[in-house]
Scaffold this motif. Structure first.
Motif, PDB file in Angstrom:
ATOM      1  N   LEU A 427       0.850  -1.300   0.164  1.00 21.20           N
ATOM      2  CA  LEU A 427      -0.049  -0.018   0.057  1.00 21.20           C
ATOM      3  C   LEU A 427       0.804   1.177  -0.193  1.00 21.20           C
ATOM      4  CD1 LEU A 427      -2.719  -1.075   2.816  1.00 21.20           C
ATOM      5  CD2 LEU A 427      -2.751  -1.240   0.228  1.00 21.20           C
ATOM      6  N   ALA A 428       1.823   1.204  -0.490  1.00 20.53           N
ATOM      7  CA  ALA A 428       2.827   2.410  -0.622  1.00 20.53           C
ATOM      8  C   ALA A 428       2.271   3.432  -1.368  1.00 20.53           C
ATOM      9  CB  ALA A 428       4.045   1.945  -1.764  1.00 20.53           C
ATOM     10  N   HIS A 429       1.553   3.681  -2.173  1.00 16.62           N
ATOM     11  CA  HIS A 429       0.767   4.746  -2.943  1.00 16.62           C
ATOM     12  C   HIS A 429      -0.141   5.412  -1.895  1.00 16.62           C
ATOM     13  CE1 HIS A 429      -0.814   7.583  -5.903  1.00 16.62           C
ATOM     14  NE2 HIS A 429      -2.022   7.111  -5.323  1.00 16.62           N
ATOM     15  N   PHE A 430      -0.917   4.363  -1.323  1.00 16.90           N
ATOM     16  CA  PHE A 430      -1.991   4.923  -0.271  1.00 16.90           C
ATOM     17  C   PHE A 430      -1.265   5.458   1.052  1.00 16.90           C
ATOM     18  CE2 PHE A 430      -4.152   4.030   3.731  1.00 16.90           C
ATOM     19  CZ  PHE A 430      -5.411   4.579   3.435  1.00 16.90           C
ATOM     20  N   ILE A 431      -0.263   4.955   1.449  1.00 16.46           N
ATOM     21  CA  ILE A 431       0.617   5.426   2.599  1.00 16.46           C
ATOM     22  C   ILE A 431       1.114   6.809   2.272  1.00 16.46           C
ATOM     23  CG2 ILE A 431       2.631   4.976   4.001  1.00 16.46           C
ATOM     24  CD1 ILE A 431       1.732   1.987   3.938  1.00 16.46           C
ATOM     25  N   ASP A 432       1.880   6.846   1.062  1.00 18.19           N
ATOM     26  CA  ASP A 432       2.565   8.101   0.883  1.00 18.19           C
ATOM     27  C   ASP A 432       1.358   9.239   0.748  1.00 18.19           C
ATOM     28  OD1 ASP A 432       4.722   7.013   0.647  1.00 18.19           O
ATOM     29  OD2 ASP A 432       4.764   6.687  -1.513  1.00 18.19           O
ATOM     30  N   ARG A 433      -0.072   8.931   0.094  1.00 14.87           N
ATOM     31  CA  ARG A 433      -0.804  10.005   0.172  1.00 14.87           C
ATOM     32  C   ARG A 433      -1.472  10.464   1.397  1.00 14.87           C
ATOM     33  NH1 ARG A 433      -6.379   9.734  -3.524  1.00 14.87           N
ATOM     34  NH2 ARG A 433      -7.245  11.849  -2.959  1.00 14.87           N
TER      35      ARG A 433
END
Length: 1168
Positions: A427-433
């Motif tokens: 969930l790297a994209h979700f976490i970065d956001r």
């Protein structure tokens, strides 16, 4: 549209026979605009609302008015629900006649109406003076028949209830489906029912729901079973959800879910329409049912996926074999095709339910509904991550992180924690956001529970290495928060960070194996030599120091505000942030709880030279370790605070527990005795090493306060141990002039003096301190006249102030009368110290202002005033003991005391009258003058009573303050204090009386320049002004009650009237202080109010009635129950006319002839 075939299953309804056809299934017509316009006038959603999930953060905007609520709650399902699925009528089979149901009981209205009464006829129950709207409460009813009774009243399991309903469905699908929808209606608290005709007429479902809503609104039900706390509603939610989960599972197992799609379509239609209802009971219950159905179908989807995977693997394995079994391959292929087909069917149903239920309800106006949607989404992600761990679903969690309701935010965080613990790397994209929002919630959310949950989520990100260094620091600094729950939640985060630092340090030294080789055989009880544990302590100290410094830099203004506030209330600062952090770390970090290792680390000499070290590997590792664990001065100060808090936690652990066993009590006593013995040995060593720094010395002296000296038998046997500790304490008292050190040393001596066995030992130490202080004071007497202002330079004044500061501390520990009355040994300088102190008070007489010397001069006078007041308090205590024992008091002693009191009061008057505005010394002198006169009030009954012949010589000690002082000084001082607070607090005061003189006193210069103050400093200034006013008023009130001021003379009662003028204008604190001037209030505090009030009522009943004219004009008669305020001044004038009953009489001859009066004759004081 009518069907020509009327030979279907017979029905008593003509409408039903008209609509039936010979076909088992017929396709329904779509709703048209005409039907929509006729069915309801409520606001509808457009078809493009289904594309809302393509919007971005706009999804988490909460409606802020009634129109938004209507928009979110009243959305129609005509386009959203029924256009997505084929609305098919249920298949018809021959069914048995439907059994008649008993009439449903009507719930009572607030428990006051009979069951048969309607809501309109039921009388409302009203509380006294608090009318409330009549409401009804719908509860889970367990009687009756049908599906509802089976679920909630039969006691059968959900699987059994679902099986029984499915059997009825196979016999008569329309009747069973009607029963199911009616069950949902009953679950909302609605008594209305659907018929089979309603189920067969899907085009009219919206109109029928409107009718149900109108009927339900008339019942005025405020609570429904899902939210009811009634006993009958216990486990309601679990039973309701359990049935639908069992039903979907059963339909899946029997393949009815795929062969009879109309069943789920009909359920979806009615549940979907109800989930968009404007009524919360309908909407909430239908959403709960819809989410449970969706959850169950997702579980079925996972089962189908597993079946497809296994079938594919089996088919591939069988097909790859040489001698493959064609029959088995065909059978496996058929099973695979069936599972794939079923998977497609269930996938379509799931999407329909998601778009109809979740997409509309995740942003419902009701926070409970939003929280249920998020909880369900978390379950779906965990149950089927291959589908729902996608951005189009995860974004709902991110959007609702900004929900306005704490309960919803908390639920989002709970589900995020579940998801991230499983697959954070995916969930790297979700976490970065959304990571910045998570950190913001952990550090700044206004709800403590949300912050705790957010810290847990951020900890998961830390373990996955997805936090930036700045974010790690911001979370670690929460260890110093005031909220205990937040500190406790961040402890695991902080401990893991410390462990990472420890690992890095060990690697820098040479690795874990090398350290184990050097320190592997160390003894546990050896606290004084180099240990491996010290690496952990060093890592802890480094991090605490870094974050403490960052907070100092960020919160300079806040810390300044705390210091000002503490100075305002003249109190010690609350526990430091290091103490708060240590109390949270105590249970989780051995480096903190094992305080003896920490003490050994602090006492170790880390500056030892390394010139003589050998080149061997062992010595090199040891030298590297010694260098790595050496603390800085800032870290040592922090570790000393950690040590003090750890000792406190160790000694107070288990003190608040109840029902402890005798063995445990004995074990705790042994532990405390052991800790006390060890501490008594450590404290002098720590003071010897760190005592030069006042701040550090005050922390070490605080350790003595935690000792329970009553438990330490060894200390009484080995008095030398405690004697050494007292020597170290007195050394610090002599060594420092810092206020914090003197406070801690004084508290330690007071603590020790509470025990009889140690009292003599402490008194010996005190006598040495007194000798030093008195000798230093006599040294000043030999160089200058102490009663004259301006004959010392600034340095000498600072030294004199330090001497008097220590004397003021010593006078508060024990009886100082003998010391202060002892004459000197020199011929020319043999005045007792108390006479010198009263002379120093005369230095407060301000003739000419000197900007450089005024402040130190006033500081000297302030400490002298405090010493004199404490002397008079101890003297009063001796006089009380002598009178109680009927002892004779020497005339010389009385004459000396009268002279000292008169001189002290005179010098105080000179001090307060020589200043043009209210500085600290003027206010202190005013209050001290009232205290000095009020201390001797206890002598009044003895001087005027039967013992007058023996103690009449003490009458001069009862002398009042000069009456002329009230208009000339006291009232102007009060006016200035009142005006300063009113200006700071922006309060409007009452106009002065006609006979009051105008205020000439100026405000202090700083009061006119507050434009540059920050909000915090301005608030602190307001608090300080209020404290000054209340302190001064309290002193004046005590003087008035003691009748040493404002009791006689031409201005009697004027000060009392002045204090009461703005009683209701200056806030509750001031009002509470002035309330003590009210005699009724005093009688109430003594418990005499009820008796006096009853007696006055009886007298009023017996007294003859008077006409209204006589009552108004008669000023001599008191009406204690009159609510009207008397004319201004009348009440005070009546109080002043009670001089005949006042025991203070100016004529000495009349005092001897008249019998003594009671000090406070309650019956002769008029009520306010």
């Amino acid at each position: 549209m009518e069907s020509p075939d009327n030979n279907a299953t017979p029905s008593p309804s003509a409408a039903e026979s008209r609509r039936r056809s010979g076909r088992v299934v017929r396709a329904p017509r779509k709703f048209t605009e005409e039907v929509q316009n006729d069915s309801t006038s409520r606001r509808k959603r457009g078809r493009d609302d289904n594309d809302d999930d393509d919007d971005d953060d706009a999804e988490n905007q909460e409606p802020d008015d009634a129109s938004a609520d209507e928009q979110l709650s009243d959305e129609a399902s005509d386009e959203d629900d029924q256009s997505d699925t084929n609305d098919l009528a249920p298949k018809q089979r021959k069914s048995k006649p439907r059994p008649k149901k008993p009439a449903a009981k009507r719930p009572k209205v607030n428990g006051s109406a009979p069951a048969t009464a309607s809501a309109s006829q039921a009388p409302a129950v009203r509380l006294p003076n608090r009318p409330k709207k009549t409401v009804r409460v719908a509860i889970a009813r367990r009687e009756g028949d049908g599906l509802y009774a089976d679920i909630f009243g039969s006691g059968d399991s959900s699987d059994d209830v679902a099986a029984h309903w499915f059997q009825r469905y196979q016999e008569n699908d329309a009747l069973a489906l009607t029963d199911l929808i009616n069950c949902v209606l009953l679950a909302t608290g609605c008594d209305q029912h659907l018929t089979e005709d309603d189920i067969r007429d899907p085009e009219n479902s919206a109109n029928k729901l409107s009718e149900l809503e109108e009927a339900f609104e008339q019942t005025s039900i405020s609570e429904y079973p899902l939210i009811s706390r009634a006993k009958s509603s216990k486990n309601f939610r679990e039973l309701l959800i359990g049935f639908f989960e069992s039903l979907v599972s059963l339909l899946h197992q029997t393949d009815t879910l795929y062969k009879d799609e109309e069943l789920l379509d009909n359920i979806q239609r009615w549940v979907g329409i109800m989930s968009s209802s404007a009524l919360r009971p309908f909407r909430h219950t239908a959403t709960t049912v819809g989410l449970s159905l969706l959850t169950s179908m997702i579980v079925v989807t996972r089962q189908l996926d597993d079946r497809i995977t296994k079938s594919s693997s089996a088919l591939q394995a069988e097909s790859g074999r040489r001698g493959k079994n064609k029959g088995l391959v065909a059978q496996t292929q058929k099973a695979l095709d069936t599972a794939t087909q079923n998977r497609q069917v269930i996938d379509d149903k799931v999407k329909d339910f998601f778009n109809i239920i979740f997409v509309h309800r995740y942003r419902d106006i009701d926070a409970k509904i939003r929280a249920e949607c998020i909880q369900a989404l978390g379950n779906w992600i965990c149950a089927l991550p291959t589908v729902y761990m996608a951005p189009e679903y995860l974004r709902y969690l991110g959007w609702l992180l900004s929900d306005v309701a704490p309960t919803t935010r908390l639920e989002v965080l709970k589900q995020l924690a579940r998801v991230l613990k499983r697959d954070a790397e995916k969930l790297a994209h979700f976490i970065d956001r959304f990571r910045p929002r998570l950190v913001e919630m952990a550090t700044k959310d206004n709800d403590a529970s949300v912050r705790v949950a957010a810290i847990g989520v951020v900890d998961v990100l830390r373990a996955s290495g997805m936090l930036e260094p700045e974010e790690v620091d911001s979370i670690c600094k929460l260890l110093f928060e005031n909220e205990a729950r937040v500190r406790k939640a961040v402890v695991p985060f902080f401990v893991e960070l410390i462990q990472e630092v420890i690992v890095n340090k060990i690697d820098d030294i040479g690795g874990n194996d090398a350290i184990e080789e050097v320190f592997g055989n160390e003894e546990e009880e050896d606290y004084d030599s180099l240990r491996k544990d010290w690496i952990n302590i060093k890592a802890l100290a480094e991090n605490l120091a870094v974050y403490n410094a960052q907070l100092d830099q960020e919160q300079d203004e806040i810390r300044h505000g705390l210091d000002v506030a503490a100075d305002v209330v003249n109190a010690n600062l609350p526990e430091t942030r290091i103490a708060l952090a240590t109390s949270s770390l105590y249970e989780k970090m051995p480096e903190v709880s094992n305080w003896q290792v920490l003490a050994g680390y602090l006492l170790f000499d880390h500056t030892t030279s390394s010139k003589s070290r050998s080149k061997s590997k062992t010595n090199s590792i040891e030298a590297a370790t010694r260098k790595a664990v050496a603390p800085t001065s800032e870290e040592e100060a922090i570790l000393l605070e950690v040590l003090a808090t750890a000792v406190k936690e160790t000694l107070t652990q288990g003190a608040g527990e109840h029902d402890r066993s005798k063995k445990r009590i004995a074990r705790d006593a042994d532990t405390q005795e052991e800790v006390g013995t060890r501490l008594a040995d450590i404290i002098p060593k720590l003071l010897n090493k760190y005592g030069s720094d006042p701040h550090v010395a005050s922390i070490i002296l605080r350790l003595e306060h935690f000792l329970d000296l009553d438990l330490f038998q060894q200390l009484r046997q080995k008095s030398a141990t405690y004697d050494k500790l007292l020597d170290a304490i007195t050394t610090q008292f002599n060594r420092h002039v810092d206020q914090a050190v003197l406070n801690e040393a004084t508290a330690a001596l007071l603590h020790a003096r509470q025990y009889e066995e140690l009292e003599e030992l402490v008194d010996r130490k005190l006598s040495v301190l007194w000798d030093n202080s008195v000798n230093n004071l006599r040294g000043f007497e030999k160089t200058c006249e102490l009663s004259v202002r301006g004959n010392l330079d600034r340095a000498a004044l600072a030294e004199l102030a330090n001497v008097l500061k220590k004397m003021s501390k010593l006078t508060s520990i024990s009886d100082c009368v003998d010391v202060l009355e002892a004459p000197g040994t020199a011929k020319d300088f043999n005045d007792p110290p108390i006479k010198m102190l009263t002379g120093i008070v005369h230095r407060g007489l301000l003739t000419e202002s000197d900007g450089d010397l005024d402040d130190p001069e006033d500081e000297v006078v302030a400490f002298a005033i405090k010493c004199c007041l404490l002397y008079f308090m101890w003297k009063v205590r001796r006089l009380q003991a002598s009178i109680e024992n009927e002892e004779n008091i020497a005339n010389a002693e009385v004459d000396q005391l009268v002279m000292l009191r008169k001189e002290f009061v005179k010098n105080l008057i000179h001090t307060l009258s020589s200043r043009g505005f209210n500085d600290d010394l003027r206010l202190s002198a005013t209050g001290s003058a009232c205290d000095a006169c009020g201390l001797f009030v206890f002598l009044r009954p003895h001087v005027h009573g039967p013992q007058a012949a023996k103690y009449g010589k003490l009458r001069p000690l009862l002398e009042e303050l000069p009456p002329a002082l009230i208009p000339a000084e006291i009232i102007p001082i009060f006016d200035a204090a009142e005006g300063a607070y009113a200006k700071r607090a922006k309060k409007t005061l009452n106009d002065p009386d006609d006979d009051d003189e105008p205020v000439d006193d100026e405000l202090p210069p700083e009061d006119d320049e507050d434009e540059e103050l920050t909000d915090l400093e301005r608030q602190a200034a307001e608090l300080k002004a209020e404290k000054i006013l209340c302190d001064l008023t309290g002193k004046l009130v005590l003087g008035i009650l003691a009748k040493v001021i404002d009791a006689s003379g031409p201005h009697a009662g004027k000060l009392r009237r002045r204090l009461n003028r703005n009683k209701a204008k200056l806030g509750p604190n001031y009002k509470e202080v002035v309330a003590f001037l009210d005699d009724d209030h005093l009688r109430e505090l003594r418990g005499e109010g009820k008796k006096k009030g009853a007696a006055k009522r009886k007298e009023a009943d017996k007294a003859p009635a008077k006409s209204a004219e006589i009552v108004v004009d008669d000023d001599d008669e008191e009406d204690p129950f009159a609510e009207a305020e008397p004319e201004e001044g009348d009440e005070q004038d009546l109080r002043n006319r009670e001089l005949l009953d006042d025991p203070i009489i100016d004529d000495d001859e009349e005092e001897e002839d008249e019998p003594p009066a009671e000090p406070m004759d309650e019956d002769d004081v008029l009520g306010d």
